[in-house]
Motif scaffolding. Structure first.
Motif, mmCIF file in Angstrom:
data_model
loop_
_atom_site.group_PDB
_atom_site.id
_atom_site.type_symbol
_atom_site.label_atom_id
_atom_site.label_comp_id
_atom_site.label_asym_id
_atom_site.label_seq_id
_atom_site.Cartn_x
_atom_site.Cartn_y
_atom_site.Cartn_z
ATOM 1 N N ASN A 259 10.212 -3.095 53.653
ATOM 2 C CA ASN A 259 9.085 -2.744 52.793
ATOM 3 C C ASN A 259 9.263 -3.316 51.387
ATOM 4 O O ASN A 259 8.320 -3.862 50.791
ATOM 5 C CB ASN A 259 8.924 -1.227 52.742
ATOM 6 N N LEU A 260 10.477 -3.203 50.850
ATOM 7 C CA LEU A 260 10.741 -3.716 49.501
ATOM 8 C C LEU A 260 10.624 -5.239 49.461
ATOM 9 O O LEU A 260 10.064 -5.810 48.512
ATOM 10 C CB LEU A 260 12.130 -3.281 49.034
ATOM 11 N N ILE A 287 21.922 -2.266 46.909
ATOM 12 C CA ILE A 287 21.028 -3.251 47.512
ATOM 13 C C ILE A 287 19.991 -3.624 46.464
ATOM 14 O O ILE A 287 19.202 -2.777 46.030
ATOM 15 C CB ILE A 287 20.329 -2.701 48.771
ATOM 16 N N HIS A 288 20.009 -4.897 46.036
ATOM 17 C CA HIS A 288 19.072 -5.388 45.029
ATOM 18 C C HIS A 288 18.040 -6.287 45.708
ATOM 19 O O HIS A 288 18.413 -7.229 46.425
ATOM 20 C CB HIS A 288 19.792 -6.193 43.948
ATOM 21 N N VAL A 289 16.763 -6.015 45.482
ATOM 22 C CA VAL A 289 15.675 -6.884 45.949
ATOM 23 C C VAL A 289 15.033 -7.488 44.701
ATOM 24 O O VAL A 289 14.420 -6.776 43.903
ATOM 25 C CB VAL A 289 14.645 -6.108 46.778
ATOM 26 N N ILE A 290 15.191 -8.792 44.535
ATOM 27 C CA ILE A 290 14.857 -9.472 43.283
ATOM 28 C C ILE A 290 13.755 -10.497 43.537
ATOM 29 O O ILE A 290 13.797 -11.232 44.534
ATOM 30 C CB ILE A 290 16.094 -10.187 42.715
ATOM 31 N N LEU A 326 6.133 2.844 48.489
ATOM 32 C CA LEU A 326 7.304 3.095 47.641
ATOM 33 C C LEU A 326 7.670 4.576 47.611
ATOM 34 O O LEU A 326 8.849 4.918 47.477
ATOM 35 C CB LEU A 326 7.043 2.576 46.234
ATOM 36 N N ALA A 327 6.674 5.451 47.738
ATOM 37 C CA ALA A 327 6.968 6.890 47.801
ATOM 38 C C ALA A 327 7.785 7.209 49.049
ATOM 39 O O ALA A 327 8.744 7.997 49.002
ATOM 40 C CB ALA A 327 5.680 7.694 47.792
ATOM 41 N N LEU A 328 7.427 6.581 50.172
ATOM 42 C CA LEU A 328 8.191 6.794 51.404
ATOM 43 C C LEU A 328 9.584 6.196 51.284
ATOM 44 O O LEU A 328 10.568 6.778 51.764
ATOM 45 C CB LEU A 328 7.449 6.179 52.590
ATOM 46 N N CYS A 329 9.684 5.021 50.649
ATOM 47 C CA CYS A 329 11.003 4.422 50.429
ATOM 48 C C CYS A 329 11.889 5.383 49.641
ATOM 49 O O CYS A 329 13.057 5.594 49.985
ATOM 50 C CB CYS A 329 10.866 3.102 49.679
#
Length: 380
Positions: A259-260, A287-290, A326-329
């Motif tokens: 999702n991210l 965990i970084h998503v950039i 993002l709320a679910l994440c």
């Protein structure tokens, strides 16, 4: 022996699982049932002599983990089941689930337990997680690919409807309206499919296992990288050099990652870059998503993780959003006793970071007392 003791002894002997009693002061196994012979291929009379060799077969990544639980077990502070792996040359790892117990009898501390071979269930779960990871990553790739195509068709149809002068009684305007409406509905249907998949996963029971997070997340990351390469996007990832273990519901957690990454692509131009970096932190995994996309307005950032957030907006290619992702994440990350946060600058890009605790963050130097035991008849 009382009739009750005889009854429970008969029950233990009939069990297909290894059941044992260990005398802590004597450092000896004082009882083991017949399943020891069939499950671990040992000799009932030689169980104490065979114990050091059996312990030497423990997977090296499980030693510190098991030492942590051993320290709690001998203090009667353990209520959890413990899963460990035994190695054998040329064979797959054998998974066991230990259900521990503690008793004091006449001043003696007895540690009892049931040892179940769960190798078949583990392999089944690993295959199911692998399938789900690949499926969810593929769905995310297809949703971006198909959505982009349908949005383009919708925009072209709307442009032609406004610019082209059709002959009188021509059906061209009606056909263009149908084409635009069908394309718009198709995009909505695709996103709803992805949202339903995510919601279904989030609403199912949490099933946590101790896993090597790099090995688990490599599967969806490989799939995403392959898909984005085919679509012409730039996507890279890095994993830790050494195994890092965390307690995860693999299916739910991989969907958080997907999702991210999907959001990053949604707000990054086709020529932009998206990267995932997984690295160890102090007792945690990061965990970084950039991305180097359009970024998030500062005023909207405090509301990002709210349900039906007012910070929601369509993607760069017109992708719709429910304001729930993002709320679910955040909810799923918190179920894993972790945190999620964002740093973003408009026009420069965003970095979403997920931080979760390692599985019983025990120093790698901690080893069980029994791991080097070689004396005959010795035990834990």
């Amino acid at each position: 022996m009382s009739e009750f003791a005889a009854f429970f002894l008969d029950q233990a002997e009939a069990s297909p699982h290894v059941q044992f009693v260990y005398d802590l002061a004597a450092r000896r196994i004082v009882f083991v049932n017949g399943a020891y012979q069939t499950v671990l291929h040992g000799s009932l009379n030689g169980v104490n002599a065979e114990l050091p060799a059996l312990l030497q077969r423990l997977h090296p990544d499980d030693l510190a983990y098991l030492a942590h639980y051993w320290a709690k077990w001998v203090q009667n502070e353990i209520n959890d089941e413990v899963e460990v792996r035994l190695q054998a040359p040329g064979k797959p790892n054998q998974w066991f689930c230990l259900t521990p117990s503690y008793q004091e009898v006449d001043g003696r501390v007895l540690l009892g337990g049931t040892l179940r071979d769960v190798s078949v269930n583990k392999r089944y779960q690993e295959n199911a997680d692998l399938f789900n990871s690949r499926k969810n990553a593929t769905l995310e790739i297809l949703s971006h690919d198909l959505s982009g195509s349908f949005i383009m068709v919708q925009q072209i149809a709307e442009f032609l409807h406004e610019e082209v002068v059709a002959p009188e009684n021509s059906r061209i305007p009606e056909m263009l309206r149908v084409l635009a409406t069908t394309s718009r509905d198709s995009v909505k249907m695709i996103r709803e499919l992805i949202n339903i998949e995510f919601l279904t996963s989030a609403n199912s029971d949490l099933k946590v296992n101790r896993v090597d997070i790099g090995a688990i997340l490599r599967v969806p990351l490989d799939q995403l990288q392959l898909g984005q390469r085919l679509l012409g996007h730039h996507f890279t990832y890095t994993l830790p050099d050494e195994p890092i273990y965390a307690n995860l519901d693999v299916n739910k957690f991989t969907q958080v990652l997907i999702n991210l990454v999907g959001n990053a692509f949604k707000f990054t131009p086709d020529a932009g870059y998206v990267a995932v970096h997984i690295a160890p932190g102090p007792g945690t995994v990061l965990i970084h998503v950039i991305d180097d996309g359009v970024g998030i307005p500062l005023a909207m950032q405090p509301y990002l993780f709210e349900r039906f957030t007012k910070a929601r907006r369509p993607g760069l290619r017109g992708e719709a959003t429910t304001g729930l992702g993002l709320a679910l994440c955040k909810t799923i990350v918190e179920w894993h006793h972790g945190n999620i946060f964002v740093e973003s600058t408009e026009g420069i890009g965003s970095t979403f970071t997920v931080e979760i605790p390692r599985s019983e963050a025990v120093a790698a130097s901690v080893r069980p007392r029994w791991s080097n035991s070689t004396r005959k008849g010795g035990g834990v």
